[in-house]
Design an enzyme around this catalytic site. Sequence first.
Site, mmCIF file in Angstrom:
data_model
loop_
_atom_site.group_PDB
_atom_site.id
_atom_site.type_symbol
_atom_site.label_atom_id
_atom_site.label_comp_id
_atom_site.label_asym_id
_atom_site.label_seq_id
_atom_site.Cartn_x
_atom_site.Cartn_y
_atom_site.Cartn_z
ATOM 1 N N ASP A 43 0.830 -1.209 0.000
ATOM 2 C CA ASP A 43 0.000 0.000 0.000
ATOM 3 C C ASP A 43 0.862 1.257 0.000
ATOM 4 O O ASP A 43 1.732 1.426 0.860
ATOM 5 C CB ASP A 43 -0.901 0.004 1.242
ATOM 6 C CG ASP A 43 -1.818 1.214 1.283
ATOM 7 O OD1 ASP A 43 -2.961 1.116 0.804
ATOM 8 O OD2 ASP A 43 -1.388 2.273 1.803
ATOM 9 N N TYR A 48 2.349 10.112 -0.226
ATOM 10 C CA TYR A 48 3.465 9.597 0.558
ATOM 11 C C TYR A 48 4.818 9.969 -0.055
ATOM 12 O O TYR A 48 5.844 9.903 0.624
ATOM 13 C CB TYR A 48 3.391 8.072 0.682
ATOM 14 C CG TYR A 48 2.166 7.531 1.373
ATOM 15 C CD1 TYR A 48 1.258 8.368 2.022
ATOM 16 C CD2 TYR A 48 1.903 6.165 1.376
ATOM 17 C CE1 TYR A 48 0.133 7.859 2.646
ATOM 18 C CE2 TYR A 48 0.781 5.645 2.004
ATOM 19 C CZ TYR A 48 -0.108 6.494 2.629
ATOM 20 O OH TYR A 48 -1.219 5.988 3.237
ATOM 21 N N HIS A 106 -8.190 9.142 -1.963
ATOM 22 C CA HIS A 106 -7.574 9.183 -0.637
ATOM 23 C C HIS A 106 -8.474 9.849 0.405
ATOM 24 O O HIS A 106 -8.577 9.380 1.544
ATOM 25 C CB HIS A 106 -6.231 9.916 -0.730
ATOM 26 C CG HIS A 106 -5.247 9.520 0.317
ATOM 27 N ND1 HIS A 106 -3.884 9.551 0.116
ATOM 28 C CD2 HIS A 106 -5.414 9.080 1.593
ATOM 29 C CE1 HIS A 106 -3.261 9.145 1.209
ATOM 30 N NE2 HIS A 106 -4.171 8.867 2.129
#
Length: 282
Positions: A43, A48, A106
């Site tokens: 994931d 990120y 998200h």
Amino acid sequence: MKEITLIDGNNIPIIGFGTYKSTNQEGIQSVKEALAKGYRLIDTAAKYGNEEEVGKGICESEVDRKEIIVTTKLWRENLGYKETLQAFNNSLKKLGLDYIDMYLIHWPANAKNYSNWQKTNADSWRAMEELKADGKIKTIGVSNFWQEHLEALFHTANVIPAINQIEFHPGYWQPQLSEFCKTNGITVESWSPLARGKVFENPVLQAIAKQHNKSVSQICLRWIIQHDTIVIPKSSTPQRIKENFEIFDFKLSEQDMKQIDELPEMGFSGELPNMWPDIVKV
């Protein structure tokens, strides 16, 4: 390895490997280590900033790409039809892959940031449906969607979200939202399964861990999967990566589950879908 069959017919392991904050060479190595230990669900997310490292870790591993389920996510500042297509292509390029197994929104658009948040989410979802139809994504889903966001999406969606990745851990597990998802065929996936480390200080969890001769983290992860919820713990330490995967040789009792279910709030991130970009202080 236990798998869950999603509403779209695809199978997914009930435990995966999270990569939040795993960057640079450490990120590459941790992905390789996780795959070597048996993880097959990886994931990541555009936010990120480590999609390139995750892609390199997959490429440098000895595991066949077809065996690996890769998840990445559409960041909330890139919502909209055209924006979603562009963001997806960027993620695909950074990962160095031909397709993405699972792509999630998200965070949902909300009234604080969009004059018509329902349309913004619907437009993003329409783009994802097209990418799925084109074979570029196998499974599409969402993250941090509350019931109100899901119900609005149902009005226009041709494909029901297969996954809703939400904050889910002892002390904050959103049981009503989880039940709503499951009632509608949406599999729940847990982020922050160890409550930002707060679980390690809890005497109830410590006692249950001692009883089963397991670590507190193993107890928390086992509790999550016994709720038929996917879990994606993260670590850069080989021993922890291995330990987190070893949760299939014991079972929590009904009493254990009830005790953990009823723990008071702890470790809540303070992040709410209706409040971003602000974080509610707790």
